[in-house]
Scaffold this motif. Structure first.
Motif, PDB file in Angstrom:
ATOM      1  N   MET A   1      -4.172   3.502  -8.945  1.00  0.00           N
ATOM      2  CA  MET A   1      -3.523   3.639  -7.705  1.00  0.00           C
ATOM      3  C   MET A   1      -3.346   2.537  -6.557  1.00  0.00           C
ATOM      4  O   MET A   1      -4.156   1.524  -6.788  1.00  0.00           O
ATOM      5  CB  MET A   1      -4.152   4.869  -6.806  1.00  0.00           C
ATOM      6  N   THR A   2      -2.507   2.449  -5.868  1.00  0.00           N
ATOM      7  CA  THR A   2      -2.461   1.116  -5.119  1.00  0.00           C
ATOM      8  C   THR A   2      -3.030   1.483  -3.789  1.00  0.00           C
ATOM      9  O   THR A   2      -3.173   2.533  -3.345  1.00  0.00           O
ATOM     10  CB  THR A   2      -0.788   0.852  -4.793  1.00  0.00           C
ATOM     11  N   VAL A   3      -3.053   0.415  -2.672  1.00  0.00           N
ATOM     12  CA  VAL A   3      -3.850   0.639  -1.755  1.00  0.00           C
ATOM     13  C   VAL A   3      -2.843   1.589  -0.571  1.00  0.00           C
ATOM     14  O   VAL A   3      -3.206   2.150   0.266  1.00  0.00           O
ATOM     15  CB  VAL A   3      -3.706  -0.799  -0.978  1.00  0.00           C
ATOM     16  N   ASP A   4      -1.634   1.410  -0.795  1.00  0.00           N
ATOM     17  CA  ASP A   4      -0.595   2.269  -0.144  1.00  0.00           C
ATOM     18  C   ASP A   4      -0.853   3.758  -0.102  1.00  0.00           C
ATOM     19  O   ASP A   4      -0.568   4.548   0.662  1.00  0.00           O
ATOM     20  CB  ASP A   4       1.063   2.102  -0.478  1.00  0.00           C
ATOM     21  N   GLN A   5      -1.589   4.099  -1.355  1.00  0.00           N
ATOM     22  CA  GLN A   5      -1.797   5.513  -1.468  1.00  0.00           C
ATOM     23  C   GLN A   5      -3.010   5.859  -0.801  1.00  0.00           C
ATOM     24  O   GLN A   5      -3.422   7.190  -1.025  1.00  0.00           O
ATOM     25  CB  GLN A   5      -1.878   5.732  -3.009  1.00  0.00           C
ATOM     26  N   ILE A   6      -3.940   5.066  -0.286  1.00  0.00           N
ATOM     27  CA  ILE A   6      -4.983   5.475   0.442  1.00  0.00           C
ATOM     28  C   ILE A   6      -4.771   6.258   1.415  1.00  0.00           C
ATOM     29  O   ILE A   6      -4.136   5.626   2.433  1.00  0.00           O
ATOM     30  CB  ILE A   6      -6.014   4.278   0.555  1.00  0.00           C
ATOM     31  N   PRO A   7      -5.185   7.524   1.589  1.00  0.00           N
ATOM     32  CA  PRO A   7      -4.968   8.093   2.879  1.00  0.00           C
ATOM     33  C   PRO A   7      -5.476   7.678   4.293  1.00  0.00           C
ATOM     34  O   PRO A   7      -6.405   6.904   4.041  1.00  0.00           O
ATOM     35  CB  PRO A   7      -5.767   9.485   2.874  1.00  0.00           C
ATOM     36  N   GLN A   8      -4.627   7.495   5.188  1.00  0.00           N
ATOM     37  CA  GLN A   8      -4.880   6.979   6.549  1.00  0.00           C
ATOM     38  C   GLN A   8      -5.400   7.745   7.704  1.00  0.00           C
ATOM     39  O   GLN A   8      -4.661   8.785   7.867  1.00  0.00           O
ATOM     40  CB  GLN A   8      -3.649   5.930   7.087  1.00  0.00           C
ATOM     41  N   ALA A   9      -6.345   7.545   8.360  1.00  0.00           N
ATOM     42  CA  ALA A   9      -6.761   8.383   9.382  1.00  0.00           C
ATOM     43  C   ALA A   9      -5.851   8.473  10.634  1.00  0.00           C
ATOM     44  O   ALA A   9      -5.369   7.204  11.154  1.00  0.00           O
ATOM     45  CB  ALA A   9      -8.188   8.339   9.890  1.00  0.00           C
ATOM     46  N   VAL A  39     -12.134   8.093   0.338  1.00  0.00           N
ATOM     47  CA  VAL A  39     -11.813   6.615   0.842  1.00  0.00           C
ATOM     48  C   VAL A  39     -10.806   7.128   1.765  1.00  0.00           C
ATOM     49  O   VAL A  39      -9.632   7.526   1.624  1.00  0.00           O
ATOM     50  CB  VAL A  39     -11.278   6.104  -0.548  1.00  0.00           C
ATOM     51  N   VAL A  40     -10.977   6.256   2.907  1.00  0.00           N
ATOM     52  CA  VAL A  40      -9.859   6.465   4.122  1.00  0.00           C
ATOM     53  C   VAL A  40      -9.538   5.228   4.766  1.00  0.00           C
ATOM     54  O   VAL A  40     -10.626   4.413   4.797  1.00  0.00           O
ATOM     55  CB  VAL A  40     -10.598   7.418   5.089  1.00  0.00           C
ATOM     56  N   ARG A  41      -8.293   4.922   4.875  1.00  0.00           N
ATOM     57  CA  ARG A  41      -8.060   3.690   5.737  1.00  0.00           C
ATOM     58  C   ARG A  41      -8.108   3.968   7.049  1.00  0.00           C
ATOM     59  O   ARG A  41      -7.557   4.900   7.580  1.00  0.00           O
ATOM     60  CB  ARG A  41      -6.833   3.062   5.337  1.00  0.00           C
ATOM     61  N   PHE A  42      -8.512   3.192   7.895  1.00  0.00           N
ATOM     62  CA  PHE A  42      -8.468   3.190   9.516  1.00  0.00           C
ATOM     63  C   PHE A  42      -7.978   1.884   9.878  1.00  0.00           C
ATOM     64  O   PHE A  42      -8.064   0.889   9.415  1.00  0.00           O
ATOM     65  CB  PHE A  42      -9.892   3.190  10.167  1.00  0.00           C
ATOM     66  N   THR A  43      -6.923   2.087  10.945  1.00  0.00           N
ATOM     67  CA  THR A  43      -6.169   0.878  11.683  1.00  0.00           C
ATOM     68  C   THR A  43      -6.830   0.755  12.908  1.00  0.00           C
ATOM     69  O   THR A  43      -6.896   2.206  13.740  1.00  0.00           O
ATOM     70  CB  THR A  43      -4.880   1.081  11.663  1.00  0.00           C
ATOM     71  N   HIS A 341      -8.938   4.601  -5.968  1.00  0.00           N
ATOM     72  CA  HIS A 341      -8.102   3.857  -5.113  1.00  0.00           C
ATOM     73  C   HIS A 341      -8.586   2.321  -5.097  1.00  0.00           C
ATOM     74  O   HIS A 341      -9.660   1.800  -5.450  1.00  0.00           O
ATOM     75  CB  HIS A 341      -8.460   4.076  -3.541  1.00  0.00           C
ATOM     76  N   VAL A 342      -7.701   1.547  -4.814  1.00  0.00           N
ATOM     77  CA  VAL A 342      -7.870  -0.045  -4.758  1.00  0.00           C
ATOM     78  C   VAL A 342      -7.959  -0.555  -3.218  1.00  0.00           C
ATOM     79  O   VAL A 342      -7.118  -0.350  -2.428  1.00  0.00           O
ATOM     80  CB  VAL A 342      -6.699  -0.826  -5.452  1.00  0.00           C
ATOM     81  N   ILE A 343      -9.168  -1.094  -3.273  1.00  0.00           N
ATOM     82  CA  ILE A 343      -9.312  -1.663  -1.627  1.00  0.00           C
ATOM     83  C   ILE A 343      -9.228  -3.270  -1.758  1.00  0.00           C
ATOM     84  O   ILE A 343      -9.613  -3.938  -2.777  1.00  0.00           O
ATOM     85  CB  ILE A 343     -10.831  -1.403  -1.282  1.00  0.00           C
ATOM     86  N   PRO A 344      -8.192  -3.910  -1.039  1.00  0.00           N
ATOM     87  CA  PRO A 344      -8.002  -5.213  -1.218  1.00  0.00           C
ATOM     88  C   PRO A 344      -8.923  -6.168  -0.742  1.00  0.00           C
ATOM     89  O   PRO A 344      -9.721  -5.907   0.175  1.00  0.00           O
ATOM     90  CB  PRO A 344      -6.651  -5.119  -0.356  1.00  0.00           C
ATOM     91  N   ALA A 345      -9.037  -7.270  -1.483  1.00  0.00           N
ATOM     92  CA  ALA A 345      -9.752  -8.382  -0.899  1.00  0.00           C
ATOM     93  C   ALA A 345      -9.497  -8.826   0.474  1.00  0.00           C
ATOM     94  O   ALA A 345      -8.523  -8.735   1.025  1.00  0.00           O
ATOM     95  CB  ALA A 345      -9.435  -9.540  -1.952  1.00  0.00           C
ATOM     96  N   GLY A 346     -10.797  -9.040   0.908  1.00  0.00           N
ATOM     97  CA  GLY A 346     -11.030  -9.517   2.305  1.00  0.00           C
ATOM     98  C   GLY A 346     -11.125  -8.503   3.431  1.00  0.00           C
ATOM     99  O   GLY A 346     -11.248  -8.756   4.430  1.00  0.00           O
ATOM    100  N   LYS A 347     -11.011  -7.289   2.977  1.00  0.00           N
ATOM    101  CA  LYS A 347     -10.857  -6.214   3.806  1.00  0.00           C
ATOM    102  C   LYS A 347     -12.522  -5.595   4.005  1.00  0.00           C
ATOM    103  O   LYS A 347     -13.364  -5.742   3.035  1.00  0.00           O
ATOM    104  CB  LYS A 347     -10.091  -4.837   3.362  1.00  0.00           C
ATOM    105  N   ILE A 348     -12.803  -5.229   5.181  1.00  0.00           N
ATOM    106  CA  ILE A 348     -13.968  -4.553   5.525  1.00  0.00           C
ATOM    107  C   ILE A 348     -14.125  -3.121   4.802  1.00  0.00           C
ATOM    108  O   ILE A 348     -13.250  -2.347   5.075  1.00  0.00           O
ATOM    109  CB  ILE A 348     -14.324  -4.565   7.076  1.00  0.00           C
TER     110      ILE A 348
END
Length: 448
Positions: A1-9, A39-43, A341-348
Motif C-alpha cells: 500500500m502507498t502512503v496516500d492510503q494511510i487513513p488521516q485523522a 496506522v493513522v496520519r495526522f496533519t 502501510h508505507v511510512i515515508p522516510a524523514g517523517k515522525i
C-alpha cells in the motif's frame, strides 16, 4: 500500500489536528485508533508550517519501530528541547555518542548493582511514613508526596552526602524547565533561546543553577574521591582507563537525565498505583496482606522484590492504564512498511503506550483495573510490545529495574503503615513530560 492510503485523522482546515493535541492529546489518539485503525496520519500546523506525522498503535508495529537497531532515530523537536536543556545524556544522544555512553553506563545498571540501592529506597520511604505521623485521617495529595519521596531517593543515590543541596535545587528548577520545554515543543515556531524574553531568561537561570550545583559536586568528588557508594562515584570511575572515561560535562549530562527520568516517571507510576488501590479496596487488601506476610515487622530488601509478586503486578497494571510516558516518538530514516502501510522516510512516527495498552485486541475489558492480567501465564500469551511503558529494543530505558524496585518496595512499606481511602475518584489527565493529573490526586491516609 502507498502512503496516500494511510487513513488521516480529521482536523480543522487551517491548523489540522493542532487544537486537538493541545486540548486533549490522549483522547485524540484513542479516537483515531478506534475510527481509523492501527496506522493513522495526522496533519498539524498552519499552512507553510504544516507537518505530517504517523501514529502506530499495534503491538506488532511498536515492536517493529523500537526493536530495530537501525531505521528509526530519536530525532524530533521534543528530544532537541531536552538536549538543549539537560545536555546530551543517554536519553537523547545518538549514533557513536550513544553507543559509547551506553557501553560505559550499562554496567552500572545491572540488577545486582541496582539492588544495592534498595536500602536507601526503603529508608527514604520510612522517612515519609515518619512525616505522616500526626496526620492520621487527613487528606494528602499523593502526587506531591511521592514526588518528594522519589526526588530524595534519586538525589541520595546519585550524590550521597551531597543529596540535600542537590534535591533543593532540582525541586525548584525542574518543574519550571519542564513547562518551558513543553511550550517550546508544541509551538509551531519557537523563539530562539538567545532572545532575552522573560521565559527564556527564567529558563536560562534555572538551567545554569542546575549546571552549577552538578558541576561543583562533580569537581569536589573528583578531587577528594568521597562517596564510594553513590552513583556519581561510579560514573566517575566508569570505563577501562583514563582515555576511556566520561568527561565532567558528560557526567553532568547523565546526572541531569537521571534526575529527569528517574524521579518524575517513578513518582507518576506510584501515584497512579496508590490512587487505583485506594479506589479498589479488595486489591489494596490483597497487596497489604502480601506485604505483611513477606516482610513481617522489617523493612524490605532487594531480595524481597520477587516475593512481592502481587504488588509487582499492581505496578504493572497501573503502568498499563497510566503509562508515565504516554507517547514515544522516532523519525523514520527510510521508507518503512508497518502493518501494511508505507511510512515515508524523514517523517515522525509516534507510538502510544496509552493506546496500545488499552487495545482491545490484547486487553479484554481494557479500562478495568485487574493486576492479575500480569500473571506469568497471561503475560507470555500476549505480544511482547502490548505493554511497553519503558520503551523497548536497543534504546529501552536503562533504569527500568531501578524504577520498578523503588516502586514495589516503597508501596509495600506504605501499605504496611497506612490504608488509603479515595477522595478523588475521577481524574482529568494531561500529557506533560510525564502523564499528569489536572489538579491534585487526593487520598485520605488512615494509620493501621
Amino acid at each position: 500500500m502507498t502512503v496516500d492510503q494511510i487513513p488521516q485523522a480529521a482536523g480543522l482546515p487551517l491548523i489540522g489536528a493542532m487544537l486537538d493535541f493541545r486540548r486533549d492529546p490522549l483522547n485524540t489518539y484513542l479516537r483515531a485508533q478506534r475510527e481509523h485503525g492501527d496506522v493513522v496520519r495526522f496533519t498539524v500546523g498552519p499552512p507553510g508550517l504544516r507537518q505530517d506525522f504517523y501514529a502506530v498503535f499495534s503491538a506488532e508495529g511498536a515492536q517493529q519501530v523500537l526493536a530495530r537497531s537501525v531505521g528509526f532515530r530519536k530525532d524530533d523537536v521534543f528530544y532537541e528541547e531536552i538536549r538543549a536543556t539537560f545536555g546530551n545524556g543517554l536519553l537523547t544522544s545518538q549514533d557513536s555518542d550513544y553507543v559509547r555512553q551506553r557501553r560505559l553506563i550499562q554496567p552500572l545498571f545491572t540488577r545486582r548493582k541496582v539492588d544495592r540501592y534498595a536500602q536507601a529506597m526503603c529508608e527514604e520511604t520510612l522517612a515519609t511514613v515518619g512525616e505522616w505521623r500526626g496526620r492520621d485521617g487527613t487528606v494528602i495529595d499523593v502526587l506531591d508526596e511521592v514526588t518528594l519521596l522519589t526526588q530524595r531517593v534519586v538525589t541520595r543515590v546519585l550524590f550521597g552526602a551531597a543529596s540535600e543541596e542537590a534535591a533543593e535545587v532540582v525541586g525548584r528548577n525542574f518543574p519550571l524547565l519542564g513547562e518551558y520545554m513543553l511550550r517550546r515543543g508544541f509551538s509551531p515556531v519557537p523563539l530562539p533561546r538567545w532572545l532575552p524574553t522573560p521565559a527564556n531568561r527564567r529558563a536560562a537561570a534555572a538551567r545554569q543553577e542546575l549546571y552549577d550545583v552538578c558541576d561543583r559536586i562533580i569537581a569536589e568528588r573528583g578531587r577528594d574521591g568521597s562517596g564510594q557508594g553513590d552513583l556519581l562515584n561510579l560514573l566517575l570511575q566508569a570505563g577501562d582507563g583514563a582515555d576511556d572515561r566520561l568527561t565532567p560535562d558528560e557526567i553532568r549530562d547523565q546526572v541531569l537525565v537521571f534526575f529527569l527520568a528517574g524521579h518524575e516517571t517513578t513518582a507518576t507510576s506510584m501515584m497512579f498505583a496508590l490512587y487505583l488501590l485506594a479506589n479498589h479496596p479488595a486489591e489494596q487488601a490483597r497487596a497489604r496482606e502480601e506485604a505483611d506476610r513477606v516482610l513481617g515487622d522489617r523493612l524490605p530488601t532487594a531480595a524481597d522484590f520477587d516475593q512481592l509478586a502481587y504488588i509487582h503486578m499492581v505496578m504493572k497494571e497501573a503502568m498499563r492504564l497510566y503509562p508515565p510516558s504516554p507517547g514515544i516518538s522516532r523519525r523514520a530514516t527510510a521508507d518503512t512498511a508497518i502493518d501494511g502501510h508505507v511510512i515515508p522516510a524523514g517523517k515522525i512516527v509516534l507510538l502510544s503506550p496509552w493506546v496500545t495498552q488499552r487495545h482491545p485486541r490484547y486487553w479484554p475489558d481494557p479500562e478495568r483495573f485487574d493486576p492479575l492480567r500480569f500473571t506469568p501465564e497471561r503475560e507470555v500469551a500476549r505480544p511482547r510490545y502490548a505493554w511497553f511503558p519503558f520503551g523497548g529494543g536497543p534504546r529501552a530505558c536503562i533504569g527500568q529495574h531501578f524504577s520498578m524496585l523503588e516502586a514495589v518496595l516503597a508501596i509495600a512499606v506504605l501499605l504496611r503503615h497506612y490504608e488509603f481511602e479515595p477522595v478523588d475518584t475521577d481524574l482529568k489527565l494531561t500529557q506533560k513530560l510525564a502523564l499528569r493529573s489536572v489538579g491534585p490526586v487526593r487520598c485520605r491516609i488512615v494509620a493501621r
